[in-house]
Design a protein around this motif. Structure first.
Motif, mmCIF file in Angstrom:
data_model
loop_
_atom_site.group_PDB
_atom_site.id
_atom_site.type_symbol
_atom_site.label_atom_id
_atom_site.label_comp_id
_atom_site.label_asym_id
_atom_site.label_seq_id
_atom_site.Cartn_x
_atom_site.Cartn_y
_atom_site.Cartn_z
ATOM 1 N N GLY A 45 0.784 -1.227 0.000
ATOM 2 C CA GLY A 45 0.000 0.000 0.000
ATOM 3 C C GLY A 45 0.819 1.281 0.000
ATOM 4 O O GLY A 45 0.537 2.202 -0.787
ATOM 5 N N PRO A 46 1.847 1.412 0.871
ATOM 6 C CA PRO A 46 2.601 2.669 0.906
ATOM 7 C C PRO A 46 3.294 3.038 -0.396
ATOM 8 O O PRO A 46 3.615 4.207 -0.613
ATOM 9 C CB PRO A 46 3.631 2.408 2.024
ATOM 10 C CG PRO A 46 2.997 1.385 2.902
ATOM 11 C CD PRO A 46 2.231 0.507 1.974
ATOM 12 N N LEU A 47 3.538 2.067 -1.277
ATOM 13 C CA LEU A 47 4.197 2.382 -2.545
ATOM 14 C C LEU A 47 3.378 3.353 -3.383
ATOM 15 O O LEU A 47 3.930 4.136 -4.162
ATOM 16 C CB LEU A 47 4.460 1.104 -3.347
ATOM 17 C CG LEU A 47 5.786 0.386 -3.074
ATOM 18 C CD1 LEU A 47 5.861 -0.105 -1.635
ATOM 19 C CD2 LEU A 47 5.986 -0.769 -4.043
ATOM 20 N N LEU A 48 2.089 3.317 -3.216
ATOM 21 C CA LEU A 48 1.221 4.226 -3.966
ATOM 22 C C LEU A 48 1.398 5.661 -3.499
ATOM 23 O O LEU A 48 1.359 6.602 -4.303
ATOM 24 C CB LEU A 48 -0.237 3.801 -3.813
ATOM 25 C CG LEU A 48 -0.559 2.381 -4.302
ATOM 26 C CD1 LEU A 48 -1.974 1.995 -3.900
ATOM 27 C CD2 LEU A 48 -0.375 2.281 -5.808
ATOM 28 N N PRO A 70 2.145 -4.079 -7.987
ATOM 29 C CA PRO A 70 3.261 -4.271 -8.922
ATOM 30 C C PRO A 70 2.870 -4.087 -10.381
ATOM 31 O O PRO A 70 3.624 -3.494 -11.163
ATOM 32 C CB PRO A 70 3.710 -5.704 -8.639
ATOM 33 C CG PRO A 70 3.283 -5.965 -7.244
ATOM 34 C CD PRO A 70 1.995 -5.221 -7.076
ATOM 35 N N ALA A 71 1.680 -4.595 -10.759
ATOM 36 C CA ALA A 71 1.233 -4.425 -12.147
ATOM 37 C C ALA A 71 1.032 -2.945 -12.470
ATOM 38 O O ALA A 71 1.394 -2.473 -13.561
ATOM 39 C CB ALA A 71 -0.057 -5.205 -12.380
ATOM 40 N N TRP A 72 0.471 -2.198 -11.546
ATOM 41 C CA TRP A 72 0.216 -0.764 -11.735
ATOM 42 C C TRP A 72 1.523 0.013 -11.866
ATOM 43 O O TRP A 72 1.656 0.883 -12.738
ATOM 44 C CB TRP A 72 -0.599 -0.249 -10.560
ATOM 45 C CG TRP A 72 -0.789 1.228 -10.458
ATOM 46 C CD1 TRP A 72 -0.176 2.068 -9.571
ATOM 47 C CD2 TRP A 72 -1.667 2.040 -11.240
ATOM 48 N NE1 TRP A 72 -0.614 3.353 -9.754
ATOM 49 C CE2 TRP A 72 -1.538 3.372 -10.770
ATOM 50 C CE3 TRP A 72 -2.554 1.778 -12.289
ATOM 51 C CZ2 TRP A 72 -2.252 4.428 -11.322
ATOM 52 C CZ3 TRP A 72 -3.272 2.833 -12.835
ATOM 53 C CH2 TRP A 72 -3.114 4.139 -12.346
ATOM 54 N N PHE A 75 3.861 -1.984 -15.233
ATOM 55 C CA PHE A 75 3.447 -2.166 -16.620
ATOM 56 C C PHE A 75 2.325 -1.249 -17.097
ATOM 57 O O PHE A 75 2.188 -1.041 -18.300
ATOM 58 C CB PHE A 75 2.973 -3.614 -16.839
ATOM 59 C CG PHE A 75 3.813 -4.649 -16.167
ATOM 60 C CD1 PHE A 75 5.135 -4.836 -16.537
ATOM 61 C CD2 PHE A 75 3.301 -5.434 -15.146
ATOM 62 C CE1 PHE A 75 5.925 -5.787 -15.915
ATOM 63 C CE2 PHE A 75 4.074 -6.387 -14.513
ATOM 64 C CZ PHE A 75 5.396 -6.566 -14.898
ATOM 65 N N ASP A 76 1.508 -0.734 -16.196
ATOM 66 C CA ASP A 76 0.259 -0.083 -16.584
ATOM 67 C C ASP A 76 0.513 1.262 -17.262
ATOM 68 O O ASP A 76 1.029 2.193 -16.648
ATOM 69 C CB ASP A 76 -0.635 0.107 -15.362
ATOM 70 C CG ASP A 76 -2.097 0.300 -15.723
ATOM 71 O OD1 ASP A 76 -2.362 0.940 -16.757
ATOM 72 O OD2 ASP A 76 -2.959 -0.214 -14.976
ATOM 73 N N ARG A 77 0.123 1.374 -18.538
ATOM 74 C CA ARG A 77 0.312 2.634 -19.270
ATOM 75 C C ARG A 77 -0.676 3.706 -18.824
ATOM 76 O O ARG A 77 -0.535 4.880 -19.195
ATOM 77 C CB ARG A 77 0.164 2.383 -20.771
ATOM 78 C CG ARG A 77 1.250 1.504 -21.383
ATOM 79 C CD ARG A 77 2.606 2.188 -21.380
ATOM 80 N NE ARG A 77 3.560 1.409 -22.133
ATOM 81 C CZ ARG A 77 3.812 1.570 -23.422
ATOM 82 N NH1 ARG A 77 3.172 2.497 -24.114
ATOM 83 N NH2 ARG A 77 4.704 0.811 -24.039
ATOM 84 N N ASN A 78 -1.727 3.325 -18.070
ATOM 85 C CA ASN A 78 -2.633 4.328 -17.509
ATOM 86 C C ASN A 78 -2.010 5.071 -16.338
ATOM 87 O O ASN A 78 -2.550 6.074 -15.882
ATOM 88 C CB ASN A 78 -3.936 3.667 -17.046
ATOM 89 C CG ASN A 78 -4.745 3.120 -18.198
ATOM 90 O OD1 ASN A 78 -4.910 3.787 -19.213
ATOM 91 N ND2 ASN A 78 -5.241 1.899 -18.055
ATOM 92 N N ASN A 79 -0.888 4.556 -15.849
ATOM 93 C CA ASN A 79 -0.166 5.185 -14.746
ATOM 94 C C ASN A 79 1.056 5.906 -15.298
ATOM 95 O O ASN A 79 2.017 5.253 -15.719
ATOM 96 C CB ASN A 79 0.255 4.121 -13.720
ATOM 97 C CG ASN A 79 1.108 4.701 -12.615
ATOM 98 O OD1 ASN A 79 1.168 5.914 -12.411
ATOM 99 N ND2 ASN A 79 1.810 3.824 -11.900
#
Length: 310
Positions: A45-48, A70-72, A75-79
């Protein structure tokens, strides 16, 4: 130099530093969750907060766990803070500069784009997160190494350096601020918190350097002081602030007196870091850390408004 070219180099510096920072964050946290099994959700959680992408993540994914975070972040191009997004944006900015930068810099970015930016959650299925993050970290270090060895020390170098240092100072401040907030919330779990602070050092690639300066003392206060105020460690906030000012001062020498308010802002940030004490920075619910973070962001906004707005 045209503002478009200066802006591209500035953002290349930011995006490449961001990709490396996020990759380090994921790698260290991956191993931390293995060592503290049973508290995985709490660890991810804190990574966000550190990445500054919590609001968008919650809106799109909701639950923070060892799969979604990890996916967010990887890899996630929305991020826009993900490793893949950062590398892709750096390459896009470099694509228009192929006749202005050494070919090796472009080749480094282009190769990383095709090797890493089309990866997806299958990496997690085959337990390949460490390899992915290591490749991203190495790409950033290789890129800046090429730039250091081949890029002329002109206006373009100064803008790229300013972007890199601004991003680095912002990241380390978020890292310390988030962990100190967690530490203050539950001081009873001292052993767990100390373990997490060692992870903070490793995230900033500071563990070995810190141990050379502090052989026996591993405490949140001394770690925070090292990461915030050490003048000789190249990933400390103070070092980042000083080098950000030096880059802006170099740009000012090329354009004398064009934006004095921006240079004063950077000089004031350096003066605060030079004279600050760790007690001041972590007192009063760490309000001063938030102020420093605001100062870095304000300088970033001022750079864009001063040099890149047509």
């Amino acid at each position: 130099m045209l503002s478009r070219l200066a802006e591209s180099l500035y953002w290349i510096g930011r995006y490449m530093e961001r990709a490396e920072n996020t990759a380090r964050l994921l790698t260290v946290n991956y191993y931390a969750t293995l060592e503290t099994s049973g508290q995985v959700s709490e660890e991810w959680g804190p990574l966000l907060d550190i990445s500054g992408s919590k609001e968008n993540f919650v809106r799109l994914h909701g639950r923070a766990d060892g799969r979604t975070v990890p996916a967010w972040l990887a890899f996630d191009r929305n991020n826009p803070s993900s490793v893949s997004s950062s590398l892709a944006q750096a390459r896009e900015n470099a694509r228009g500069l192929r006749d202005r930068i050494p070919s090796e810099m472009w080749e480094c970015l282009n190769r990383a784009y095709y090797d890493l930016c089309f990866q997806n959650e299958e990496v997690l299925d085959r337990d390949g997160l460490f390899e992915f993050c290591s490749a991203a970290r190495d790409t950033s270090q290789f890129f800046f190494g090429i730039a250091f060895a081949t890029l002329p020390r002109d206006e373009g170098w100064l803008f790229m350096r300013a972007g890199q240092m601004l991003e680095r100072g912002d990241n380390v401040l978020r890292l310390v601020q988030t962990r100190y907030r967690s530490h203050a919330a539950d001081p009873a779990q001292l052993a767990v918190h100390n373990h997490r602070w060692i992870a903070v050092l490793k995230t900033a690639s500071a563990y070995e350097a810190y141990r050379k300066c502090n052989h026996a003392n591993v405490s949140p206060r001394t770690i925070a002081e090292f990461l915030l105020l050490n003048p000789g460690f190249p990933r400390s906030v103070r070092y980042s602030g000083e080098n950000l000012h030096d880059a802006l001062a170099g740009i000012d020498r090329i354009h004398p007196g064009a934006h004095p308010a921006l240079l004063r802002e950077a000089k004031w940030l350096v003066a605060r870091l030079d004279h600050a004490t760790i007690e001041e920075l972590i007192a009063r619910d760490q309000a001063e850390l938030g102020t420093l973070l605001t100062d870095f962001n304000r300088i970033g906004s001022a750079i864009s408004a001063s040099y890149f707005t047509v």
